[in-house]
Design an enzyme around this catalytic site. Structure first.
Site, PDB file in Angstrom:
ATOM      1  N   LEU A  86       0.852  -1.182   0.000  1.00  0.00           N
ATOM      2  CA  LEU A  86       0.000   0.000   0.000  1.00  0.00           C
ATOM      3  C   LEU A  86       0.888   1.232   0.000  1.00  0.00           C
ATOM      4  CD1 LEU A  86      -2.687  -1.014   2.664  1.00  0.00           C
ATOM      5  CD2 LEU A  86      -2.782  -1.313   0.179  1.00  0.00           C
ATOM      6  N   ASP A 187      -5.175  -4.185  17.838  1.00  0.00           N
ATOM      7  CA  ASP A 187      -3.941  -3.463  18.205  1.00  0.00           C
ATOM      8  C   ASP A 187      -3.914  -2.139  17.450  1.00  0.00           C
ATOM      9  OD1 ASP A 187      -1.479  -2.876  19.327  1.00  0.00           O
ATOM     10  OD2 ASP A 187      -0.331  -4.123  17.936  1.00  0.00           O
TER      11      ASP A 187
END
Length: 281
Positions: A86, A187
């Site tokens: 990405l 997380d």
């Protein structure tokens, strides 16, 4: 290049173009950018069990249809994880609102049991996820008590503070209602958010099902996602006890940071305990 990685890339019909380039971050695992003739990929090297948990989490997030960008897992084999690359971009004005909407949709994916079919890890810390029907019991038995015990055994937490955490954990049923178990990133600190030209992206999950405020409390632990985020997420329906839930669900990641990185996080643990204790039932 490592021969075992070459075999993984060959199985994916990827032809490397140059060497692995270290990426920023990577406190727990080594993370690299690799250009190939078929496009760029991200390569991660770590303990195979931790990587299997991460790959499983990424696939669960992608399957949720939450609207947030999640990198596609291309392969996980032993100590290697290869995934879609990405390209980060500048954070745009609408990203906070889009993140709030996406997390709201993710958390609407609920199940009957708190936990996950597989254990995984939060950083280097093993994360037990054996499902339990009651969220209070899960938070006590799978999160707070094991981490408090581990910190105490390493002399990072004294007996008095450990006892206060155990008392707090034993008292959850007195104020925290049980709830359906939402699908979580698990997380979600700011380092595991990536802004791309396609919108906000989620990386490095430690997925399980539990109270949705777990993700929100992690987002606010080291910063703030902003008013637009909460406007989109709560949609005018914030729970009245959010501040107490925020303090409660920040306690587990603070204990984990204490365990992983040492005494610099002890003050944060103490403050979170005081905040939970300060509310009257």
């Amino acid at each position: 290049m490592d021969a075992s990685l070459e075999r993984v890339l060959t199985s994916l019909s990827l032809t490397p173009r140059g060497e692995l380039r270290p990426m920023s971050g990577g406190d727990i695992a080594a993370v690299y950018w690799l250009d190939t003739d078929q496009g760029a990929v991200v390569v991660k090297r770590d303990d195979g069990q931790r990587l299997a948990g991460e790959a499983d989490g990424l696939e669960a997030l992608r399957a949720s249809g939450c609207g947030l960008i999640v990198p596609e897992v291309l392969a996980q084999a032993g100590e290697w994880l290869v995934m879609e690359a990405l390209q980060p971009s500048r954070r745009e004005a609408g990203d906070a609102f889009a993140l709030g909407q996406g997390l709201r949709t993710l958390h609407a994916d609920t199940g009957d049991a708190h936990g996950w079919p597989h254990d995984n890890a939060c950083g280097r810390t093993p994360q037990p996820n054996a499902p339990l029907a009651d969220g209070r019991v899960f938070q006590r038995q799978r999160r707070l008590l094991p981490l408090a015990a581990a910190c105490h055994e390493r002399c990072l937490l004294d007996a008095a503070l450990r006892q206060r955490i155990e008392t707090l954990a034993d008292d959850l049923e007195s104020w925290l209602p049980d709830a359906p178990a939402s699908l979580l990133h698990g997380d979600l600190w700011s380092g595991n958010l990536l802004y791309t030209s396609r919108g906000p992206a989620l990386i490095d999950p430690a997925v399980y099902r539990h109270y949705p405020e777990v993700d929100l409390a992690m987002l606010t632990l080291f910063g703030s996602p902003g008013e637009a985020f909460f406007e989109a997420y709560w949609n005018g329906d914030a729970p009245a006890d959010w501040p107490r839930r925020e303090a409660l669900f920040q306690l587990y990641p603070l204990l984990n940071h204490l365990l992983l990185f040492g005494g610099g996080y002890l003050g944060g643990v103490e403050r979170a305990v005081v905040r939970v204790e300060s509310y009257q039932d």
